[in-house]
Design a protein around this motif. Structure first.
Motif, PDB file in Angstrom:
ATOM      1  N   SER A  40      45.690 -15.595 -43.129  1.00  0.00           N
ATOM      2  CA  SER A  40      45.877 -15.204 -41.729  1.00  0.00           C
ATOM      3  C   SER A  40      44.958 -15.981 -40.796  1.00  0.00           C
ATOM      4  O   SER A  40      45.375 -16.413 -39.721  1.00  0.00           O
ATOM      5  CB  SER A  40      45.640 -13.706 -41.541  1.00  0.00           C
ATOM      6  OG  SER A  40      46.629 -12.968 -42.193  1.00  0.00           O
ATOM      7  N   LEU A  62      50.045 -12.742 -33.148  1.00  0.00           N
ATOM      8  CA  LEU A  62      50.411 -11.944 -34.331  1.00  0.00           C
ATOM      9  C   LEU A  62      51.620 -12.547 -35.019  1.00  0.00           C
ATOM     10  O   LEU A  62      51.654 -12.678 -36.245  1.00  0.00           O
ATOM     11  CB  LEU A  62      50.723 -10.502 -33.932  1.00  0.00           C
ATOM     12  CG  LEU A  62      49.549  -9.559 -33.907  1.00  0.00           C
ATOM     13  CD1 LEU A  62      49.989  -8.197 -33.381  1.00  0.00           C
ATOM     14  CD2 LEU A  62      48.926  -9.415 -35.272  1.00  0.00           C
ATOM     15  N   ARG A  66      51.034 -13.896 -38.669  1.00  0.00           N
ATOM     16  CA  ARG A  66      51.550 -12.992 -39.705  1.00  0.00           C
ATOM     17  C   ARG A  66      53.017 -13.211 -40.041  1.00  0.00           C
ATOM     18  O   ARG A  66      53.483 -12.763 -41.068  1.00  0.00           O
ATOM     19  CB  ARG A  66      51.345 -11.534 -39.260  1.00  0.00           C
ATOM     20  CG  ARG A  66      49.899 -11.139 -39.087  1.00  0.00           C
ATOM     21  CD  ARG A  66      49.366 -10.589 -40.391  1.00  0.00           C
ATOM     22  NE  ARG A  66      47.954 -10.347 -40.364  1.00  0.00           N
ATOM     23  CZ  ARG A  66      47.386  -9.175 -40.137  1.00  0.00           C
ATOM     24  NH1 ARG A  66      48.115  -8.118 -39.866  1.00  0.00           N
ATOM     25  NH2 ARG A  66      46.076  -9.055 -40.165  1.00  0.00           N
ATOM     26  N   VAL A  70      56.561  -8.485 -39.754  1.00  0.00           N
ATOM     27  CA  VAL A  70      55.313  -7.803 -40.085  1.00  0.00           C
ATOM     28  C   VAL A  70      54.951  -6.892 -38.925  1.00  0.00           C
ATOM     29  O   VAL A  70      54.850  -7.334 -37.784  1.00  0.00           O
ATOM     30  CB  VAL A  70      54.167  -8.806 -40.346  1.00  0.00           C
ATOM     31  CG1 VAL A  70      52.857  -8.081 -40.564  1.00  0.00           C
ATOM     32  CG2 VAL A  70      54.501  -9.678 -41.537  1.00  0.00           C
ATOM     33  N   ALA A  72      52.341  -4.770 -37.008  1.00  0.00           N
ATOM     34  CA  ALA A  72      50.884  -4.654 -36.848  1.00  0.00           C
ATOM     35  C   ALA A  72      50.587  -4.334 -35.396  1.00  0.00           C
ATOM     36  O   ALA A  72      51.364  -4.668 -34.501  1.00  0.00           O
ATOM     37  CB  ALA A  72      50.199  -5.945 -37.255  1.00  0.00           C
ATOM     38  N   SER A  76      45.048  -5.724 -33.736  1.00  0.00           N
ATOM     39  CA  SER A  76      44.616  -6.312 -35.007  1.00  0.00           C
ATOM     40  C   SER A  76      44.361  -7.811 -34.853  1.00  0.00           C
ATOM     41  O   SER A  76      43.582  -8.389 -35.604  1.00  0.00           O
ATOM     42  CB  SER A  76      45.621  -6.039 -36.121  1.00  0.00           C
ATOM     43  OG  SER A  76      46.835  -6.705 -35.884  1.00  0.00           O
TER      44      SER A  76
END
Length: 112
Positions: A40, A62, A66, A70, A72, A76
């Motif tokens: 990541s 993201l 990712r 995904v 999230a 994050s």
């Protein structure tokens, strides 16, 4: 901004005083430091390297780090950026990765 080293086009990427080896995700820099990035962290750094001096929104980062599908939280990405900053030994007085409040992040590597 992303510059392959001569003769190693796909093997070594240079930015500022740093070197990134995609095959091993090894990042090395000034003072002889060397770390291995997580998958990541590597994808996040590549996203920044491919879009220098551009503000990237959290959701976009993201997706780039990712991948599709995904789930999230947007926050994050803040944790991933924080970990990447630590591995880059990012100087808060002159950061490589700048926070753009309420939007996302800007990768601002020095011009060589």
């Amino acid at each position: 901004m992303l510059r392959p080293r001569e003769g190693d086009a796909a093997e070594v990427l240079m930015f500022g005083r740093f070197k990134l080896e995609p095959m091993t995700r090894r990042l090395s820099g000034p003072g002889g430091f060397c770390v291995v990035l997580s998958q990541s962290e590597y994808k996040l750094l590549r996203a920044f390297l491919e879009r220098p001096h551009s503000v990237l929104q959290r959701q976009e980062l993201l997706h780039l780090a990712r991948g599709d599908g995904v789930t999230a939280l947007e926050r994050s990405v803040d944790l991933m950026v924080s970990r990447l900053r630590q591995k880059l030994n990012d100087d808060p007085s002159s950061p490589l990765i700048r926070t753009v409040r309420g939007i996302g992040y800007l990768f601002d590597p020095p011009l060589r």
